[in-house]
Design a protein around this motif. Sequence first.
Motif, PDB file in Angstrom:
ATOM      1  N   ARG A  50     -32.169 -19.022  -1.602  1.00  0.00           N
ATOM      2  CA  ARG A  50     -32.427 -19.294  -0.363  1.00  0.00           C
ATOM      3  C   ARG A  50     -31.853 -18.585   0.571  1.00  0.00           C
ATOM      4  O   ARG A  50     -33.398 -18.751   1.640  1.00  0.00           O
ATOM      5  N   THR A  51     -31.504 -17.559   0.291  1.00  0.00           N
ATOM      6  CA  THR A  51     -31.507 -16.074   1.577  1.00  0.00           C
ATOM      7  C   THR A  51     -32.825 -15.239   1.050  1.00  0.00           C
ATOM      8  O   THR A  51     -33.126 -13.995   2.320  1.00  0.00           O
ATOM      9  N   GLY A  52     -33.731 -15.731   0.251  1.00  0.00           N
ATOM     10  CA  GLY A  52     -34.359 -13.856   0.095  1.00  0.00           C
ATOM     11  C   GLY A  52     -34.183 -12.862   0.087  1.00  0.00           C
ATOM     12  O   GLY A  52     -34.590 -12.243   0.284  1.00  0.00           O
ATOM     13  N   ARG A  53     -32.769 -13.095  -0.256  1.00  0.00           N
ATOM     14  CA  ARG A  53     -31.966 -11.360  -0.483  1.00  0.00           C
ATOM     15  C   ARG A  53     -31.618 -10.844  -2.014  1.00  0.00           C
ATOM     16  O   ARG A  53     -32.233 -11.885  -3.060  1.00  0.00           O
ATOM     17  N   GLN A 106     -34.154  -9.497  -7.117  1.00  0.00           N
ATOM     18  CA  GLN A 106     -34.991  -8.390  -5.717  1.00  0.00           C
ATOM     19  C   GLN A 106     -36.418  -9.781  -5.814  1.00  0.00           C
ATOM     20  O   GLN A 106     -36.566  -9.449  -6.297  1.00  0.00           O
ATOM     21  N   PRO A 107     -36.352  -9.302  -4.484  1.00  0.00           N
ATOM     22  CA  PRO A 107     -37.893  -9.457  -3.725  1.00  0.00           C
ATOM     23  C   PRO A 107     -38.350  -9.026  -3.785  1.00  0.00           C
ATOM     24  O   PRO A 107     -38.261  -7.551  -3.715  1.00  0.00           O
ATOM     25  N   MET A 108     -39.925  -9.823  -4.200  1.00  0.00           N
ATOM     26  CA  MET A 108     -40.717  -9.526  -4.117  1.00  0.00           C
ATOM     27  C   MET A 108     -41.589  -8.757  -2.840  1.00  0.00           C
ATOM     28  O   MET A 108     -41.826 -10.217  -1.611  1.00  0.00           O
ATOM     29  N   LEU A 109     -42.451  -7.846  -1.960  1.00  0.00           N
ATOM     30  CA  LEU A 109     -42.438  -7.918  -0.622  1.00  0.00           C
ATOM     31  C   LEU A 109     -43.926  -7.272  -0.621  1.00  0.00           C
ATOM     32  O   LEU A 109     -44.798  -6.313  -1.514  1.00  0.00           O
ATOM     33  N   ASP A 110     -45.405  -7.970   0.031  1.00  0.00           N
ATOM     34  CA  ASP A 110     -46.279  -7.767   0.387  1.00  0.00           C
ATOM     35  C   ASP A 110     -46.719  -6.137   1.103  1.00  0.00           C
ATOM     36  O   ASP A 110     -45.764  -5.576   1.354  1.00  0.00           O
ATOM     37  N   GLU A 111     -48.079  -5.734   1.760  1.00  0.00           N
ATOM     38  CA  GLU A 111     -47.778  -4.276   1.898  1.00  0.00           C
ATOM     39  C   GLU A 111     -47.327  -4.462   3.537  1.00  0.00           C
ATOM     40  O   GLU A 111     -46.745  -3.179   3.913  1.00  0.00           O
ATOM     41  N   GLU A 112     -47.187  -6.203   4.031  1.00  0.00           N
ATOM     42  CA  GLU A 112     -47.335  -5.887   5.653  1.00  0.00           C
ATOM     43  C   GLU A 112     -45.546  -6.533   5.784  1.00  0.00           C
ATOM     44  O   GLU A 112     -45.579  -7.115   6.503  1.00  0.00           O
ATOM     45  N   GLY A 113     -45.233  -6.576   5.055  1.00  0.00           N
ATOM     46  CA  GLY A 113     -43.681  -6.864   4.064  1.00  0.00           C
ATOM     47  C   GLY A 113     -43.145  -8.725   4.297  1.00  0.00           C
ATOM     48  O   GLY A 113     -41.928  -8.926   4.531  1.00  0.00           O
ATOM     49  N   ARG A 114     -44.465  -9.031   3.955  1.00  0.00           N
ATOM     50  CA  ARG A 114     -44.339 -10.912   4.042  1.00  0.00           C
ATOM     51  C   ARG A 114     -43.415 -10.428   2.544  1.00  0.00           C
ATOM     52  O   ARG A 114     -44.112 -10.465   1.047  1.00  0.00           O
ATOM     53  N   GLY A 119     -42.252 -13.229  -3.377  1.00  0.00           N
ATOM     54  CA  GLY A 119     -41.339 -13.748  -4.664  1.00  0.00           C
ATOM     55  C   GLY A 119     -39.784 -13.255  -5.205  1.00  0.00           C
ATOM     56  O   GLY A 119     -39.525 -12.306  -4.210  1.00  0.00           O
ATOM     57  N   TYR A 120     -40.089 -12.969  -6.362  1.00  0.00           N
ATOM     58  CA  TYR A 120     -38.959 -12.554  -6.792  1.00  0.00           C
ATOM     59  C   TYR A 120     -39.588 -11.748  -8.319  1.00  0.00           C
ATOM     60  O   TYR A 120     -40.027 -12.470  -9.107  1.00  0.00           O
ATOM     61  N   VAL A 121     -38.703 -10.742  -8.506  1.00  0.00           N
ATOM     62  CA  VAL A 121     -38.750 -10.198  -9.607  1.00  0.00           C
ATOM     63  C   VAL A 121     -36.947 -10.076 -10.291  1.00  0.00           C
ATOM     64  O   VAL A 121     -36.431 -10.263  -9.397  1.00  0.00           O
ATOM     65  N   PHE A 122     -36.710 -10.900 -11.308  1.00  0.00           N
ATOM     66  CA  PHE A 122     -36.403 -10.756 -12.681  1.00  0.00           C
ATOM     67  C   PHE A 122     -35.647  -9.845 -13.865  1.00  0.00           C
ATOM     68  O   PHE A 122     -36.539  -9.370 -14.314  1.00  0.00           O
ATOM     69  N   LEU A 123     -35.130  -9.045 -13.598  1.00  0.00           N
ATOM     70  CA  LEU A 123     -34.933  -7.774 -14.710  1.00  0.00           C
ATOM     71  C   LEU A 123     -33.528  -8.380 -15.537  1.00  0.00           C
ATOM     72  O   LEU A 123     -32.371  -8.570 -14.883  1.00  0.00           O
ATOM     73  N   ALA A 124     -34.338  -8.398 -16.721  1.00  0.00           N
ATOM     74  CA  ALA A 124     -32.483  -8.825 -16.858  1.00  0.00           C
ATOM     75  C   ALA A 124     -31.810  -8.459 -18.598  1.00  0.00           C
ATOM     76  O   ALA A 124     -33.187  -7.775 -19.598  1.00  0.00           O
ATOM     77  N   THR A 125     -31.401  -8.091 -18.970  1.00  0.00           N
ATOM     78  CA  THR A 125     -30.528  -7.344 -19.871  1.00  0.00           C
ATOM     79  C   THR A 125     -29.221  -7.590 -21.038  1.00  0.00           C
ATOM     80  O   THR A 125     -28.804  -8.303 -20.319  1.00  0.00           O
ATOM     81  N   ASP A 126     -30.094  -7.953 -22.063  1.00  0.00           N
ATOM     82  CA  ASP A 126     -28.506  -8.764 -22.405  1.00  0.00           C
ATOM     83  C   ASP A 126     -27.421  -7.952 -23.142  1.00  0.00           C
ATOM     84  O   ASP A 126     -27.506  -7.270 -23.429  1.00  0.00           O
ATOM     85  N   VAL A 127     -26.678  -8.501 -22.496  1.00  0.00           N
ATOM     86  CA  VAL A 127     -25.381  -8.140 -22.530  1.00  0.00           C
ATOM     87  C   VAL A 127     -24.440  -9.003 -23.178  1.00  0.00           C
ATOM     88  O   VAL A 127     -22.949  -9.420 -23.348  1.00  0.00           O
ATOM     89  N   THR A 128     -24.587 -10.027 -24.465  1.00  0.00           N
ATOM     90  CA  THR A 128     -24.150 -10.695 -25.434  1.00  0.00           C
ATOM     91  C   THR A 128     -23.150  -9.800 -26.135  1.00  0.00           C
ATOM     92  O   THR A 128     -21.981 -10.775 -26.317  1.00  0.00           O
ATOM     93  N   GLY A 129     -23.558  -8.530 -26.856  1.00  0.00           N
ATOM     94  CA  GLY A 129     -22.667  -8.096 -27.141  1.00  0.00           C
ATOM     95  C   GLY A 129     -21.496  -7.098 -26.685  1.00  0.00           C
ATOM     96  O   GLY A 129     -20.466  -7.677 -26.839  1.00  0.00           O
TER      97      GLY A 129
END
Length: 800
Positions: A302-305, A328-336, A339-349
């Motif tokens: 919702r907030t783009g943060r 983390q939000p993805m920004l182009d070279e002009e700061g627009r 989209g988003y990047v999700f870095l997922a770590t398995d912490v089931t253990g």
Amino acid sequence: MELSTSTTPQSVDRAHRRIRHALLFTFVTLVALAGFQAWYNGRLERVRALDADLVGLASTQRIFCQQVGRLAALAEGGELRSNADAELISEAIERSRSDALLVETLLAAQRGLSGRDEAPVAAALSRWQDARERLWYRADTMSLHVGSHDAFAVTHSASALQAEVEPALAAADLLYQRLQEASQSRATHQARMLQWGVGLTLLVLAAVVMLVAVPTARALRMQVQRLSTQTRELQRLAQIVARTDNGVVVTGLDGRIEWVNDGFVRLTGWSADDVRGRPVDVALHSEHNDPADVAPYHEALRTGRAARFEVLTRRKHASDGWFEVDLQPMLDEEGRHRGYVFLATDVTGRHELSERLRLAASTDALTGLPNRAAAIQRLHRAIGHARRHPGYGFAVLFMDFDRFKQINDTLGHHEGDELLKQMAQRIELALRPGDAVAHVSGEHTAARLGGDEFVVVLDGVSRVEDARAITDRLLRDLAEPYVIDGRSVQSTVSIGVVVARDDARSPDELLRDADTAMYEAKRAGRDCCMVFDPAMHERVVRQLEIENDLRRALRAGELFVVYQPIVALPGGRATGVEALVRWRHPSRGVVTPGEFIAVAEEVGLIDQIGEFVLRESCARFADWRARLGPRAPGQLNVNLSRAQLRSPGLVEQVRATLAEHELAPRLLQLEVTETLAAQDEAVQATLRALKQLGVRLALDDFGTGYSSLACLHLLPVDTVKIDRSFIAHAESVEYHRVLIEATIRVAQSLDMVTVAEGIETAGQAALMTRLRCDHGQGWLYGRPVEAAELERRITEAAAA
């Protein structure tokens, strides 16, 4: 891995702009130079063409002069007489005039192109113009005369024309010469200008090369290096992303998946085709997630943060797993925002370990039941449910096994632990599926709080009758004998019950109230249950207040000793005194032992109080004997508590006190209740040790305990004190009178002294005398008074 500052999108864009501007400047400069060169070369060509035309026209004018001269010679010789000859002369004049006009036009054009006004050429032109005008005039005259066939006039005009030919020819030669000189001068100047132009062009090109081409080449080389570095870094990043154990997910602004790495496929089992184009939450989030777990994800969209959270994630071929997500939000070279990047770590253990640790922290290691912490959590949930659902009720059972400590001390701790395990098993078996709170996440409803204390939470129980039905079953099942290492052991249980509704305040208060009710069950004789009522808590609060005040009283010296006479029957002669403790409370006044002795025994203060009474009374008794002599009391009676009798230092303490005040042991009589005297071997050993010391022993409150007259000879006592409850009804109740008489006879037969307690009337005194009781004690002979008052009474009695 981060990109260097030289390969960031902004730096690359700046380098591209510099290169574009440098190339544009170079192109414009070269085009300008080429255009100027083409323009200047064209101008030189036009100037050279004009020079050639002018020189040619000047040569034509010379030829014209020569031709006119020949015609004039012919005319003078009479060879020109026809009209054809006249036309020939006119044509020559017209050509000359036309050529002259062209010369002037070309000279004007030449001055415009070259920008120079050459004086020699102008002077020669002016001279030629004067000479040609005269020549043209004479030639026209001769032509007219030839046309009129006037021979004389022809000869005369031809002669005059001949005179003008030489000056005109000279002027034409001069003009021709000056035009050639001017042409050569311009050619030389143009050659120099061309050389300067070539030099300037080379200089400009050199400047362009130095100022533009070289920096541009350097920028291109650096940019190629940057791009090469960036390419290598991107390749490394691509390898890291592709080979990392973490899952990487790239989405658009709407949260729909666009790309996943191999790590994501390995962790979840979902291929890129399985999830591409689907929203992250729909494709991956488990339906078992708590709304609070996924709230950061929706807030980030919702907030783009950025956001960091842990979420339960669906896996294709396995059960749901816990993943720690760094969004983390993805920004182009002009700061627009793109989209988003999700870095997922398995912490089931880690979650499974945390759950195991949580269960271990909430489970009693000995019995396998939930522990106190788990019970507190379960009560929190029950209280919350009751507040959300009016009419819902639940009950708390607080259980403590009777005589467990004695069994544990007798059999040993290993056997005690085995007994606790069997107790826990019976509690679980006794709780039928409908009785207790439904098992939640494998949690039981019975918990061990510690030692031999257990608690049970009963769900849906809002009536005391329902709770009693379950406690009756628990009492019955838990009272059955236990088998420990082939030995039969029996232990009953005392249960306190609290029925709670939506007014329950906290788990601690519920457990406190249930514990209070359990202690009431203990006081009621054990092996029973008691339902809590507020009056119980008020008693506990009062006891706590008494305990706190009593501790302060011991420090502040608020306790004091009073003395009650013991007299001989008949006659009422004082033979001794009994030392009794009192408490002078700062706000409540004098407090009797009945209000604080029981509390002192429970909290472990009775030993200090007993020691204080012994020391204080012995000191006072010794003082009386020293000052009053024969009038002093003959014997001092002091009560012993249960705690004192079990203290290993009691005998030594009594010996030291007697020695300190130089009292003979026979002057001190220690009173114990018959219940204490009939206790285990350790207590009786202490009593025998006191007897060996020389101290007398009295059996206090006889008739209220469990001893029988037949066992009286087994007790190491010198005096039997008949309890006041029998004395009070002896005159009216035959049973009491007979029991008193029997006690006196048995005691006397054993050479024991008898004392009737609580004599308040003369009738009671007369009856005790008839029954041949040795001594009496009670308000009839005197209330307990402080030492000074007792001493005053002794003095007055002696004086009377």
